[in-house]
Design a protein around this motif. Structure first.
Motif, mmCIF file in Angstrom:
data_model
loop_
_atom_site.group_PDB
_atom_site.id
_atom_site.type_symbol
_atom_site.label_atom_id
_atom_site.label_comp_id
_atom_site.label_asym_id
_atom_site.label_seq_id
_atom_site.Cartn_x
_atom_site.Cartn_y
_atom_site.Cartn_z
ATOM 1 N N ILE A 110 0.884 -1.157 0.000
ATOM 2 C CA ILE A 110 0.000 0.000 0.000
ATOM 3 C C ILE A 110 0.927 1.214 0.000
ATOM 4 C CG2 ILE A 110 -1.733 1.336 1.265
ATOM 5 C CD1 ILE A 110 -1.562 -2.429 1.640
ATOM 6 N N VAL A 111 0.963 1.910 -1.126
ATOM 7 C CA VAL A 111 1.812 3.088 -1.289
ATOM 8 C C VAL A 111 0.972 4.293 -0.862
ATOM 9 C CG1 VAL A 111 3.131 4.497 -2.914
ATOM 10 C CG2 VAL A 111 3.113 2.002 -3.147
ATOM 11 N N ILE A 112 1.477 5.039 0.108
ATOM 12 C CA ILE A 112 0.690 6.113 0.718
ATOM 13 C C ILE A 112 1.230 7.475 0.288
ATOM 14 C CG2 ILE A 112 -0.134 7.061 2.911
ATOM 15 C CD1 ILE A 112 0.367 4.247 4.086
ATOM 16 N N LEU A 113 0.315 8.316 -0.160
ATOM 17 C CA LEU A 113 0.639 9.678 -0.572
ATOM 18 C C LEU A 113 -0.194 10.648 0.256
ATOM 19 C CD1 LEU A 113 0.397 9.073 -4.428
ATOM 20 C CD2 LEU A 113 2.475 9.095 -3.068
ATOM 21 N N ASP A 114 0.340 11.831 0.492
ATOM 22 C CA ASP A 114 -0.361 12.895 1.215
ATOM 23 C C ASP A 114 -1.203 13.678 0.208
ATOM 24 O OD1 ASP A 114 -1.009 15.401 2.476
ATOM 25 O OD2 ASP A 114 0.714 15.201 3.800
ATOM 26 N N ALA A 115 -2.497 13.833 0.488
ATOM 27 C CA ALA A 115 -3.409 14.534 -0.423
ATOM 28 C C ALA A 115 -2.957 15.957 -0.717
ATOM 29 C CB ALA A 115 -4.820 14.555 0.166
ATOM 30 N N ARG A 116 -2.186 16.545 0.179
ATOM 31 C CA ARG A 116 -1.786 17.950 0.029
ATOM 32 C C ARG A 116 -0.505 18.130 -0.781
ATOM 33 N NH1 ARG A 116 -1.425 18.881 6.275
ATOM 34 N NH2 ARG A 116 -0.245 16.979 5.887
ATOM 35 N N ARG A 117 0.111 17.033 -1.184
ATOM 36 C CA ARG A 117 1.397 17.109 -1.884
ATOM 37 C C ARG A 117 1.314 16.425 -3.257
ATOM 38 N NH1 ARG A 117 1.912 19.804 1.988
ATOM 39 N NH2 ARG A 117 2.852 19.345 3.995
ATOM 40 N N GLU A 118 2.127 16.909 -4.165
ATOM 41 C CA GLU A 118 2.254 16.242 -5.462
ATOM 42 C C GLU A 118 3.172 15.032 -5.293
ATOM 43 O OE1 GLU A 118 3.275 18.662 -8.813
ATOM 44 O OE2 GLU A 118 2.125 20.369 -8.050
ATOM 45 N N PRO A 119 2.975 13.988 -6.092
ATOM 46 C CA PRO A 119 3.886 12.842 -6.000
ATOM 47 C C PRO A 119 5.318 13.292 -6.290
ATOM 48 C CG PRO A 119 2.013 12.326 -7.406
ATOM 49 C CD PRO A 119 1.947 13.799 -7.107
ATOM 50 N N GLY A 120 6.248 12.803 -5.484
ATOM 51 C CA GLY A 120 7.654 13.141 -5.671
ATOM 52 C C GLY A 120 8.385 12.059 -6.454
ATOM 53 N N LYS A 121 9.640 12.327 -6.725
ATOM 54 C CA LYS A 121 10.470 11.383 -7.469
ATOM 55 C C LYS A 121 10.562 10.039 -6.737
ATOM 56 C CE LYS A 121 15.082 11.086 -9.512
ATOM 57 N NZ LYS A 121 16.411 11.720 -9.581
ATOM 58 N N THR A 122 10.680 10.080 -5.399
ATOM 59 C CA THR A 122 10.789 8.821 -4.648
ATOM 60 C C THR A 122 9.505 7.999 -4.749
ATOM 61 O OG1 THR A 122 10.243 10.090 -2.658
ATOM 62 C CG2 THR A 122 12.561 9.539 -2.990
ATOM 63 N N ASP A 123 8.347 8.683 -4.817
ATOM 64 C CA ASP A 123 7.069 7.962 -4.962
ATOM 65 C C ASP A 123 7.007 7.239 -6.307
ATOM 66 O OD1 ASP A 123 5.929 9.003 -2.492
ATOM 67 O OD2 ASP A 123 5.667 10.908 -3.539
ATOM 68 N N THR A 124 7.349 7.958 -7.377
ATOM 69 C CA THR A 124 7.278 7.337 -8.704
ATOM 70 C C THR A 124 8.351 6.252 -8.863
ATOM 71 O OG1 THR A 124 8.587 9.167 -9.622
ATOM 72 C CG2 THR A 124 6.189 9.327 -9.835
ATOM 73 N N GLN A 125 9.518 6.464 -8.250
ATOM 74 C CA GLN A 125 10.567 5.427 -8.314
ATOM 75 C C GLN A 125 10.095 4.149 -7.618
ATOM 76 O OE1 GLN A 125 13.873 7.511 -6.529
ATOM 77 N NE2 GLN A 125 14.779 8.021 -8.512
ATOM 78 N N LEU A 126 9.446 4.294 -6.456
ATOM 79 C CA LEU A 126 8.942 3.116 -5.744
ATOM 80 C C LEU A 126 7.918 2.373 -6.600
ATOM 81 C CD1 LEU A 126 8.569 1.264 -3.253
ATOM 82 C CD2 LEU A 126 6.881 2.924 -2.414
#
Length: 194
Positions: A110-126
């Motif tokens: 389960i990859v978790i992102l914060d609704a208030r932030r844009e996806p970062g490079k580390t998110d897309t790399q994961l």
């Protein structure tokens, strides 16, 4: 699925410290301070099963939690900003990669992102890395209660575009209101059955 029982099992670093791989496992990963611990607590309807903190980098080990004697939820250290040394952060990466790439009982991350932030490079790399090694993923967008409906709708579009995914693939979640809890449990149950 309803959580009837949830208990801490163990914390681990090397595979020799993992519990036996007898139950399907679902790991939770995301940037530091994205709300992983709060999400897990809300999911199992417990206030303090997983320790929460406003200080990024609180989770430093791989923590295993048994739910309903049917599955294991696994809390991984956050990536990105954390108030720990660079050496400590660097030591987490091999520990996490070893777990994700080698654990046979792992069903999904389960990859978790914060609704208030844009996806970062580390998110897309994961997400790219999980796709490459063939691990299923569920994307949960937390802290949805922190935005108005209009702002949330706009942000969901930004996040979906940033990940090049349809917005229907995002599970909108609030630990405070429990929005998205049933949806997330359904996604987990579907993967348990597969």
């Amino acid at each position: 699925m309803k959580s009837k029982s949830a208990e801490f099992v163990t914390s681990a670093v090397p595979p020799s410290q993992y519990p036996p791989a007898e139950l399907p496992e679902f790991a939770f990963s995301g940037r530091s301070n994205v709300g992983k611990s709060s999400l897990i607590n809300a999911l199992v309807n417990r206030k303090k099963l997983v320790q929460t903190s406003s200080t990024p980098g609180k989770t430093r080990l791989i923590n295993f939690f048994r739910v309903n004697d049917a599955l294991m939820l696994v809390d991984l250290p956050g990536y990105g900003y954390a108030r720990v040394s660079e050496a400590a952060r660097q030591s987490w990466r091999p520990m996490i990669e070893q777990y994700l790439s080698g654990r046979k009982s792992l069903k999904a991350v389960i990859v978790i992102l914060d609704a208030r932030r844009e996806p970062g490079k580390t998110d897309t790399q994961l997400l790219d890395w999980l796709a490459r090694i063939g691990i299923s993923r569920i994307i949960a967008v937390t802290k949805c209660d922190k935005l108005s409906k209009t702002a949330l709708a706009k942000q969901v579009g930004v996040i979906a575009q940033g990940l090049a995914l349809p917005h229907e693939e995002l599970v909108l979640f609030s630990a405070k209101s429990h929005q998205g809890r049933d949806t997330l449990w359904r996604a987990i149950s579907n993967l348990m059955a597969s």
